[in-house]
Design an enzyme around this catalytic site. Structure first.
Site, mmCIF file in Angstrom:
data_model
loop_
_atom_site.group_PDB
_atom_site.id
_atom_site.type_symbol
_atom_site.label_atom_id
_atom_site.label_comp_id
_atom_site.label_asym_id
_atom_site.label_seq_id
_atom_site.Cartn_x
_atom_site.Cartn_y
_atom_site.Cartn_z
ATOM 1 N N CYS A 2 0.944 -1.242 0.008
ATOM 2 C CA CYS A 2 0.037 0.087 0.036
ATOM 3 C C CYS A 2 0.849 1.230 -0.144
ATOM 4 O O CYS A 2 2.163 1.168 -0.003
ATOM 5 C CB CYS A 2 -0.799 0.024 1.241
ATOM 6 S SG CYS A 2 -1.731 -1.633 1.415
ATOM 7 N N ARG A 27 0.946 1.713 -6.263
ATOM 8 C CA ARG A 27 1.550 0.638 -5.036
ATOM 9 C C ARG A 27 -0.016 -0.044 -4.863
ATOM 10 O O ARG A 27 0.265 -1.012 -4.202
ATOM 11 C CB ARG A 27 1.989 1.310 -3.727
ATOM 12 C CG ARG A 27 3.318 2.027 -4.035
ATOM 13 C CD ARG A 27 3.582 2.691 -2.893
ATOM 14 N NE ARG A 27 4.078 1.935 -1.954
ATOM 15 C CZ ARG A 27 5.622 1.924 -1.620
ATOM 16 N NH1 ARG A 27 6.297 2.691 -2.242
ATOM 17 N NH2 ARG A 27 6.172 1.023 -0.875
ATOM 18 N N TRP A 74 -3.568 -1.734 -1.299
ATOM 19 C CA TRP A 74 -3.678 -3.036 -1.988
ATOM 20 C C TRP A 74 -4.179 -3.998 -1.231
ATOM 21 O O TRP A 74 -3.432 -4.391 -0.043
ATOM 22 C CB TRP A 74 -2.178 -3.284 -2.669
ATOM 23 C CG TRP A 74 -2.095 -4.562 -3.530
ATOM 24 C CD1 TRP A 74 -2.735 -4.710 -4.745
ATOM 25 C CD2 TRP A 74 -1.754 -5.896 -3.032
ATOM 26 N NE1 TRP A 74 -2.583 -6.062 -5.231
ATOM 27 C CE2 TRP A 74 -2.021 -6.718 -4.268
ATOM 28 C CE3 TRP A 74 -1.152 -6.398 -2.098
ATOM 29 C CZ2 TRP A 74 -1.506 -8.203 -4.348
ATOM 30 C CZ3 TRP A 74 -0.602 -7.721 -2.020
ATOM 31 C CH2 TRP A 74 -1.068 -8.587 -3.098
ATOM 32 N N ASN A 98 1.375 -0.038 5.698
ATOM 33 C CA ASN A 98 1.484 -0.969 4.639
ATOM 34 C C ASN A 98 2.351 -2.157 5.044
ATOM 35 O O ASN A 98 3.397 -2.145 5.926
ATOM 36 C CB ASN A 98 2.546 -0.167 3.917
ATOM 37 C CG ASN A 98 2.976 -0.871 2.769
ATOM 38 O OD1 ASN A 98 2.590 -1.965 2.132
ATOM 39 N ND2 ASN A 98 4.325 -0.319 2.245
ATOM 40 N N GLY A 99 1.796 -3.492 4.914
ATOM 41 C CA GLY A 99 2.586 -4.509 5.295
ATOM 42 C C GLY A 99 1.357 -5.470 6.071
ATOM 43 O O GLY A 99 0.304 -5.176 5.814
ATOM 44 N N GLU A 479 8.138 -13.840 -20.721
ATOM 45 C CA GLU A 479 7.755 -12.394 -20.534
ATOM 46 C C GLU A 479 6.686 -11.783 -21.093
ATOM 47 O O GLU A 479 5.750 -11.268 -20.810
ATOM 48 C CB GLU A 479 9.047 -11.681 -20.664
ATOM 49 C CG GLU A 479 8.800 -10.042 -20.699
ATOM 50 C CD GLU A 479 8.365 -9.477 -19.421
ATOM 51 O OE1 GLU A 479 8.311 -10.154 -18.425
ATOM 52 O OE2 GLU A 479 7.862 -8.171 -19.433
ATOM 53 N N LYS A 483 3.112 -10.523 -19.716
ATOM 54 C CA LYS A 483 2.447 -9.360 -20.023
ATOM 55 C C LYS A 483 1.147 -9.332 -20.354
ATOM 56 O O LYS A 483 0.213 -8.701 -20.100
ATOM 57 C CB LYS A 483 3.150 -8.690 -21.237
ATOM 58 C CG LYS A 483 4.573 -7.809 -21.127
ATOM 59 C CD LYS A 483 4.461 -6.790 -20.175
ATOM 60 C CE LYS A 483 4.837 -7.153 -18.689
ATOM 61 N NZ LYS A 483 6.161 -7.042 -18.046
ATOM 62 N N GLU A 486 -1.252 -10.449 -17.396
ATOM 63 C CA GLU A 486 -1.443 -9.458 -16.412
ATOM 64 C C GLU A 486 -2.534 -8.335 -16.878
ATOM 65 O O GLU A 486 -3.108 -7.737 -15.835
ATOM 66 C CB GLU A 486 -0.267 -9.030 -15.651
ATOM 67 C CG GLU A 486 0.608 -8.225 -16.527
ATOM 68 C CD GLU A 486 1.757 -7.779 -16.045
ATOM 69 O OE1 GLU A 486 1.792 -7.465 -14.797
ATOM 70 O OE2 GLU A 486 2.890 -7.831 -16.501
ATOM 71 N N HIS A 502 6.772 -32.630 -24.939
ATOM 72 C CA HIS A 502 6.742 -33.245 -23.759
ATOM 73 C C HIS A 502 5.276 -33.038 -22.989
ATOM 74 O O HIS A 502 5.378 -33.362 -21.837
ATOM 75 C CB HIS A 502 7.865 -33.008 -23.103
ATOM 76 C CG HIS A 502 9.056 -33.384 -23.694
ATOM 77 N ND1 HIS A 502 9.596 -34.552 -23.880
ATOM 78 C CD2 HIS A 502 10.100 -32.619 -24.155
ATOM 79 C CE1 HIS A 502 10.650 -34.631 -24.570
ATOM 80 N NE2 HIS A 502 10.995 -33.424 -24.732
ATOM 81 N N LYS A 602 2.388 -1.961 -8.125
ATOM 82 C CA LYS A 602 3.670 -1.886 -8.702
ATOM 83 C C LYS A 602 4.771 -2.319 -7.916
ATOM 84 O O LYS A 602 5.768 -2.899 -8.314
ATOM 85 C CB LYS A 602 3.878 -0.351 -9.404
ATOM 86 C CG LYS A 602 5.075 -0.037 -9.961
ATOM 87 C CD LYS A 602 4.977 -0.236 -11.517
ATOM 88 C CE LYS A 602 5.979 -0.137 -12.225
ATOM 89 N NZ LYS A 602 5.943 -0.956 -13.270
HETATM 90 C C1 F6R Z 1 5.289 -7.612 -14.466
HETATM 91 C C2 F6R Z 1 5.782 -6.883 -13.333
HETATM 92 C C3 F6R Z 1 6.164 -7.647 -12.200
HETATM 93 C C4 F6R Z 1 7.412 -7.323 -11.348
HETATM 94 C C5 F6R Z 1 7.756 -7.817 -10.238
HETATM 95 C C6 F6R Z 1 9.076 -7.452 -9.545
HETATM 96 O O1 F6R Z 1 5.064 -6.787 -15.541
HETATM 97 O O2 F6R Z 1 5.843 -5.756 -13.488
HETATM 98 O O3 F6R Z 1 6.211 -9.030 -12.270
HETATM 99 O O4 F6R Z 1 8.527 -7.366 -12.287
HETATM 100 O O5 F6R Z 1 6.852 -7.592 -9.295
HETATM 101 O O6 F6R Z 1 9.088 -6.154 -9.509
HETATM 102 P P1 F6R Z 1 10.691 -5.299 -9.225
HETATM 103 O O7 F6R Z 1 11.279 -5.406 -10.487
HETATM 104 O O8 F6R Z 1 10.092 -3.871 -8.733
HETATM 105 O O9 F6R Z 1 11.251 -5.864 -7.938
#
Ligand code: F6R
Length: 607
Positions: A2, A27, A74, A98-99, A479, A483, A486, A502, A602
Site C-alpha cells: 500500500c 502501489r 492493495w 503498509n504490510g 515475459e 505481459k 496480467e 513433452h 507496482k
Molecule cells: C510484471 C511486473 C512484475 C514485477 C515484479 C518485480 O509486469 O511488473 O512481475 O517485475 O513484481 O518487481 P521489481 O522489479 O520492482 O522487483
C-alpha cells in the site's frame, strides 16, 4: 504494497495528502482514505476503488485539519470495501499501515476480550486498539506507540495520529520502507521519495526497526531498542513534477515507446564514448575472479535474470544460478564462500527480493544490484548498484524497466567475460556495436504498432495463448505470456519450444494462438520445426522473426511480424518490444484497465 503518507503541517493538509496519494497509487488502488485532526477530533473520508473516488468524496465533503494521514490500499486482509479502507480509527487513534501484522489474530482476540469492538476485517485495526488501550492505561502517546511496537510482529510501515494531540505524529518502519520528509515548520512521512516530492527533497530514510516522533520543528528517530539515533539527511533527486502521459493513451504505451531513448540513456552511462568500451562503476571486488554468480529477482525482473544466465554462461563462461526470490529465501541455499549475488528489481522495494538480498549478505556474499529507483532500499543495501536509466515506470506492467535491465545485464556479461579472459576483444567490440545499434532498431520495431494492433484483434477472443522460444527467446516467451495475462486477463504460458512435445502440445487446436519468437539465430531451424509441429495440429501461429527467418518458413504461419536482423546477443532485447505491444493492444481492445490491472500493484512489499 500500500502507499502511506502523513503530514504535520502549518495549514490544511488534506489536498497535499491527496496529491501524495496520487504519486503512490501505483502501489495499490483497491481503496483510499484520509484522516485528519479537526478541533482535536479525528475526521475521516474513505472510498472504495481508485483514488478518483476519494477525490470526489472530498469534493463533496471537504476535510480540514493541519495534521493528517492518507493511504492507498492493495488489499491483504479483508476484501477491498470502504469498511476495510484505511485509515482505521476508533475515534481516539488513527492509523495507516503498509504490510502485514502477523500476530493480529492473537492480538484481536486479546483486545476483543477486553471489550474492544472491531469495525473492519483488517489486521491494521489491532494497532489502533493497542495504542488506544495503552493510552487508556495512562501512558503518554509516545509510551503508547512504543509499547504497541513491542507487541506487533510482521513487516510494516505505519503512521499514527492521536485525537487531542495536534502537535505530534508517529511513524514506524519494520520490513517495508518509510521516509521522513523535512519541511520548513512542518514535517512529512511517506512510503517513498516520490510520495513526498511535491513537499520536500530533504529526506531521512528510516532504517530497519526505526520509529519516529515528529513535531512541526523536530524529528526524533529511535531505533528498535528505543535509543535516540541520528540518521543522515539525503537530498532526493526525484522530481516534484507529476509525470504525465503526454499524447499517449496509457502510461504503458508511453513507456513502450520510450524504450529507444531509455535503452540509449542506459547504454550511454556504461559505454565510454571515446573508446566504445563498456565501463561499469568500480566494484570493491574483482568480478573476473567470481567462480559462480547467484541471480535473484521476481516476475519480469526474474526473466531478465534468465536472459542474463544465458549471456553470462555462454559469453563469459561463468556458471549462474537464477531463482525467484520467494523460493530462494526459504530454501536456505548454500552460497559459495566470498561469492557474488545479484538482485534485479525495478522498484528496489520488492520484499521477497530484499529478504533474499539480506539472506545472501548474511552468508557473506558481495551484493550487486540492478535497480531503477536509485534511492530504493535494495540500492541502499547493496555493495554495488548498476542503475537502469528507465525513468519513472508508472504502468504496473513492466516494460522499459525490463529492456533497460537487459541492457545493463548485457554490459555486465561483457565485463565479466573481459575480466576473466573468456571474451576476446573482437567479440566484445562486436557486442558493443550491436548494443549501440539497439536504440535505432528498437525505434524501427515501434513502426509495427498498427500491424501488431491488427494482430491483437484476432487474439483478444482467445481463452489461452502460448508463447514459444528457444535459447534467449525462451525467457522472452515467458515475459510475453506474463505481459498478456496480467493486463488482458487471458491465460497465457511461455514454453521452451523444444518442451512442447513433452506435454503442452496437447493444448493446441484452432482456438489457441501461438506466438513464436524466432530470430534467425543458430537455434532457428529447431524452433521452426517446433512451429511446424504446432501448425500441423491446427495451431494459429504468429511468427516473429527477421527477413531471413520469414523467407524460410514464414508461409507456415497465420501471421508474421518482420523485425530487423540483429546480432544473436541483442535479439532478446529487441524481440521483447513486439510482445509488449501485442499484450498492450489486446488489453486495449478488451477494454481492461491497462495501467492498473486488477489485483496487482507496482511495488510488492508483502510476501
Ligand atoms: C510484471 C511486473 C512484475 C514485477 C515484479 C518485480 O509486469 O511488473 O512481475 O517485475 O513484481 O518487481 P521489481 O522489479 O520492482 O522487483
Amino acid at each position: 504494497m500500500c502507499g502511506i503518507i502523513g503530514i504535520i503541517g502549518r495549514d490544511s493538509v488534506s489536498e497535499r495528502i491527496l496529491e501524495g496519494l496520487k504519486r503512490l497509487e501505483y502501489r495499490g488502488y483497491d481503496s483510499a482514505g484520509i484522516a485528519t485532526l479537526v478541533n482535536g477530533k479525528i475526521e475521516r473520508r474513505r472510498a472504495e476503488g481508485k483514488l478518483v473516488n476519494l477525490s470526489q468524496r472530498l469534493a463533496e465533503q471537504p476535510l480540514g485539519g493541519d495534521v493528517g494521514i492518507g493511504h492507498t490500499r492493495w488489499a491483504t486482509h479483508g476484501v477491498p470495501t470502504e469498511n476495510n479502507a484505511h485509515p482505521h480509527t476508533d475515534g481516539k487513534v488513527a492509523v495507516v499501515h503498509n504490510g502485514i501484522i502477523e500476530n493480529f489474530r492473537d492480538l484481536k482476540a486479546e483486545l476483543a476480550a477486553k471489550g474492544r469492538v472491531f469495525a473492519s476485517d483488517t489486521d491494521t485495526e489491532v494497532i489502533v486498539h493497542l495504542v488506544s488501550d495503552f493510552l487508556d492505561q495512562g501512558k503518554t502517546p509516545r509510551e503508547a506507540v512504543q509499547a504497541t511496537l513491542h507487541r506487533i510482529e510482521g513487516a510494516f510501515a505505519l503512521v499514527i495520529i492521536i485525537a487531542g494531540f495536534h502537535d505530534v505524529i508517529f511513524g514506524a518502519r519494520r520490513g517495508t520502507p518509510l521516509a521522513v520528509g523535512l519541511g520548513d515548520g512542518e514535517m512529512y512521512l511517506g512510503s517513498d521519495a516520490m510520495a513526498l516530492s511535491h513537499l520536500t527533497n530533504r529526506l531521512i530514510y528510516l532504517e530497519e526497526g526505526d520509529w519516529v516522533e515528529m513535531t512541526r520543528d523536530h524529528v526524533q528517530v529511535r531505533d528498535e531498542h528505543d535509543n535516540d539515533v541520528t540518521r543522515e539527511i539525503k537530498l532526493s533527486a526525484v522530481s516534484g513534477a507529476m509525470m504525465g502521459k503526454g499524447n499517449y493513451a496509457h502510461f504503458m504505451q508511453k513507456e513502450i515507446f520510450e524504450q529507444p531513448a531509455v535503452i540509449g540513456d542506459t547504454l550511454h552511462s556504461f559505454i565510454n564514448p571515446a573508446t566504445q568500451a563498456i565501463k561499469l562503476p568500480d566494484m570493491p571486488f574483482n568480478i573476473g575472479e567470481a567462480t559462480r554468480l547467484t541471480i535473484v529477482a521476481c516476475g519480469t525482473s526474474f526473466y531478465a535474470g534468465l536472459v542474463a544466465k544465458h549471456w553470462i554462461e555462454r559469453y563469459a563462461g561463468l556458471g549462474v544460478d537464477v531463482d525467484v526470490a520467494s523460493e530462494f529465501r526459504y530454501r536456505c541455499p548454500p552460497l559459495p564462500k566470498g561469492g557474488i549475488a545479484l538482485f534485479i528489481s525495478q522498484s528496489g522495494e520488492t520484499l521477497d527480493t530484499l529478504a533474499a538480498l539480506r539472506y545472501a549478505k548474511s552468508k557473506g556474499q558481495k551484493i550487486l544490484s540492478i535497480v531503477n529507483v536509485a534511492e530504493s532500499t535494495i540500492a541502499r543495501e547493496s555493495d554495488v548498484v548498476l542503475q537502469t536509466f528507465a525513468g519513472p515506470e508508472i504502468g504496473v506492467a513492466s516494460t522499459k524497466a525490463f529492456t533497460t535491465q537487459l541492457t545493463v545485464l548485457a554490459c555486465l556479461a561483457v565485463t565479466i567475460g573481459r575480466e576473466n579472459g573468456t571474451l576476446s576483444k573482437e567479440a566484445e567490440a562486436a557486442i558493443v556495436h550491436a548494443l549501440t545499434e539497439l536504440p535505432k532498431q528498437a525505434a524501427e520495431v515501434l513502426h509495427h504498432d498498427e500491424e501488431i494492433r491488427q494482430l491483437a484483434l484476432n487474439i483478444a477472443d482467445a481463452r489461452d495463448v502460448l508463447y514459444l522460444g528457444r535459447g534467449l527467446g525462451y525467457p522472452i516467451a515467458m515475459e510475453g505470456a506474463l505481459k498478456l495475462k496480467e493486463i488482458s486477463y487471458i491465460h497465457a504460458e511461455g514454453y521452451a519450444a523444444g518442451e512442447m512435445k513433452h506435454g503442452p502440445i496437447a493444448l493446441i487446436d484452432q482456438s489457441v494462438p501461438i506466438i513464436v519468437i524466432a530470430p534467425s539465430d543458430e537455434l532457428f531451424e529447431k524452433t521452426a520445426s517446433n512451429m511446424q509441429e504446432a501448425a500441423a495440429r491446427g495451431g494459429r501461429v504468429i511468427f516473429l522473426s527477421d527477413a531471413q527467418g520469414l523467407a524460410t518458413v514464414g508461409d507456415i504461419a497465420s501471421a508474421t511480424v518482420e523485425l530487423p536482423k540483429v546480432a544473436d546477443f541483442v535479439a532478446p532485447i529487441l524481440y521483447t518490444i513486439p510482445v509488449q505491444m501485442l499484450a498492450y493492444h489486446v488489453a486495449v481492445h478488451k477494454g481492461t484497465d491497462v495501467d492498473q490491472p486488477r489485483n496487482l500493484a507496482k511495488s510488492v512489499t508483502v510476501e
